[in-house]
Every structure is written in structure tokens, then in C-alpha cells.
Design a protein around this motif. Structure first.
Motif, PDB file in Angstrom:
ATOM      1  N   UNK A  80       0.917  -1.228   0.105  1.00 58.48           N
ATOM      2  CA  UNK A  80      -0.070  -0.029   0.076  1.00 58.48           C
ATOM      3  C   UNK A  80       0.669   1.103   0.031  1.00 58.48           C
ATOM      4  N   UNK A  81       0.262   2.294  -0.360  1.00 58.79           N
ATOM      5  CA  UNK A  81       1.269   3.607  -0.142  1.00 58.79           C
ATOM      6  C   UNK A  81      -0.079   4.765   0.070  1.00 58.79           C
TER       7      UNK A  81
ATOM      8  N   UNK B  77      -6.751   4.199  -6.132  1.00 58.47           N
ATOM      9  CA  UNK B  77      -6.388   3.406  -7.415  1.00 58.47           C
ATOM     10  C   UNK B  77      -5.428   2.025  -6.911  1.00 58.47           C
ATOM     11  N   UNK B  78      -5.305   1.176  -7.600  1.00 54.35           N
ATOM     12  CA  UNK B  78      -4.354  -0.032  -7.668  1.00 54.35           C
ATOM     13  C   UNK B  78      -3.460  -0.117  -8.768  1.00 54.35           C
ATOM     14  N   UNK B  79      -2.207  -0.712  -8.764  1.00 55.77           N
ATOM     15  CA  UNK B  79      -1.376  -0.659  -9.796  1.00 55.77           C
ATOM     16  C   UNK B  79      -0.118  -1.663  -9.756  1.00 55.77           C
TER      17      UNK B  79
ATOM     18  N   UNK C  37      -5.765   7.715   0.072  1.00 59.51           N
ATOM     19  CA  UNK C  37      -5.698   9.183   0.494  1.00 59.51           C
ATOM     20  C   UNK C  37      -6.050   9.131   2.010  1.00 59.51           C
ATOM     21  N   UNK C  38      -5.510   9.874   2.627  1.00 58.66           N
ATOM     22  CA  UNK C  38      -5.800   9.716   4.089  1.00 58.66           C
ATOM     23  C   UNK C  38      -6.056  11.033   4.553  1.00 58.66           C
TER      24      UNK C  38
ATOM     25  N   UNK D 243      10.364   7.442  -7.550  1.00 59.02           N
ATOM     26  CA  UNK D 243       9.612   6.254  -7.583  1.00 59.02           C
ATOM     27  C   UNK D 243       8.139   6.574  -8.098  1.00 59.02           C
ATOM     28  N   UNK D 244       7.568   5.421  -9.067  1.00 59.97           N
ATOM     29  CA  UNK D 244       6.317   5.631  -9.511  1.00 59.97           C
ATOM     30  C   UNK D 244       5.306   6.058  -8.464  1.00 59.97           C
ATOM     31  N   UNK D 245       5.107   5.366  -7.418  1.00 58.95           N
ATOM     32  CA  UNK D 245       3.975   5.599  -6.463  1.00 58.95           C
ATOM     33  C   UNK D 245       3.753   7.202  -6.208  1.00 58.95           C
ATOM     34  N   UNK D 246       5.166   7.739  -5.560  1.00 59.24           N
ATOM     35  CA  UNK D 246       5.107   8.900  -5.195  1.00 59.24           C
ATOM     36  C   UNK D 246       5.026  10.045  -6.391  1.00 59.24           C
TER      37      UNK D 246
END
Length: 179
Positions: free
Chosen positions: A45-46, A107-109, A124-125, A162-165
Motif C-alpha cells: 500500500x501507499x 487506485x491499484x497498480x 488518500x488519508x 519512484x512511481x507511486x510518489x
């Protein structure tokens, strides 16, 4: 055309704490065979967390695979049987001290589908006041809060790499532009 590759045989060549590695012989759509080296990952998770001052909560940490430190949104590996939203709350609190008031799935990727099955769930938190982080004994992070503009500049300077950030920064920019 059916692009499915059918597994003929496989062998686990490495079992680790974070990943497993399999080598599989596969039948190709053209009738030939090939080998595939596959990284198996339990998922991650991110979390995009923005303070009341509109700063993005980030963690700075050294990444051995890159041989450098980078800024990232908080993230972590899912434990066996753990639901993604539970992991998201746990990782945010462990790495930053912020406890989520609410979580919204964005999203999920897949991170690298050519050789790895890692699926990242992005949340999102809503957050309030920070508490005290309690990272794993082999995890060293520094919590930082930066503006969206600073985050965009960090992407340009390869400090956010990094892609997630990068996805999170783009998501926040689009959300602000829509308002």
C-alpha cells in the motif's frame, strides 16, 4: 489471438522475507517455449497524506537497490491475510506517526508487470495531529512535510524518483486544478 503463456514447469529458486523468486518454463502462443524469471510479492500500500497546512507527508529513506536516498509517500508491504486499508493505516502510523481519520482508495497498480506481480493499493488519508513513528528495527526514515510545489521540484531533481510518489504528486496537482 490468445497471448496466454501456459506454465509447463516451475521452480522456486528463492524464498525471502519480502519476495519469492520463481523460474518457469512457459509455452508461448506460437508453440515455442521460453523461461520466465518471476518475482512474487504479497502486495503493498501507499498513502497520500496532506496536512491541514496543505503539506504532503513524506518519508526520506535510503534505498539500497538505488544506492541513494529518496523522498517517498509512506508505503509498506501487506501482511498475509491483511486487507489493504488496514495495511494503509498501519504503515502511515508506523512510518510517520499520523493516524488516519479516514482512508479513501484512489487506485491499484502493478509496479513492474514484466517480471513482478506486486500490486500497490494507493490511498488518500485524512489526518490530524502527528504522533510518534514506530518503524521496524531495520527501517530508518525521516518524516518530512513539503508543499506540492516543492514535491514537483523534487520530481524534477530526481529526489522523488519512484512511481507511486510521482503518481501521488500528479494526483494532487490534478485534484487542485479541478477545484
Amino acid at each position: 489471438m490468445d497471448f496466454t503463456e501456459k506454465t509447463i514447469s516451475g521452480e522456486r529458486i528463492y524464498s525471502g522475507k519480502v519476495i519469492n523468486v520463481d523460474v518457469e518454463e512457459v509455452g508461448l502462443p506460437n508453440g515455442k517455449t521460453s523461461k520466465r524469471e518471476l518475482v512474487r510479492h504479497p502486495g503493498a500500500v501507499a498513502v497520500i497524506a496532506v496536512t491541514k497546512e496543505n503539506n504532503i507527508v513524506m518519508v526520506r529513506q535510503y534505498r539500497k537497490a538505488l544506492e541513494k536516498e529518496i523522498l517517498e509517500i509512506p508505503a509498506g508491504k501487506m501482511e498475509a491475510g491483511e486487507e489493504p486499508h488496514v495495511t494503509a493505516g498501519r504503515e502511515l502510523e508506523e512510518e510517520t506517526g499520523y493516524k488516519p481519520l479516514a482512508l479513501k482508495k484512489i487506485a491499484s497498480f502493478y509496479t513492474a508487470p514484466g517480471f513482478c506481480d506486486e500490486l500497490v493499493h494507493l490511498y488518500e488519508a485524512d489526518i490530524d495531529k502527528p504522533g510518534r513513528p514506530f518503524t521496524d528495527e531495520d527501517e530508518f526514515v525521516q518524516v518530512e512535510e513539503i508543499s506540492l510545489q516543492e514535491a514537483e521540484e523534487a520530481v524534477q531533481q530526481n529526489l522523488i524518483h519512484d512511481a507511486k510518489t510521482m503518481y501521488a504528486v500528479q494526483y494532487l496537482r490534478l485534484r487542485i486544478n479541478e477545484q
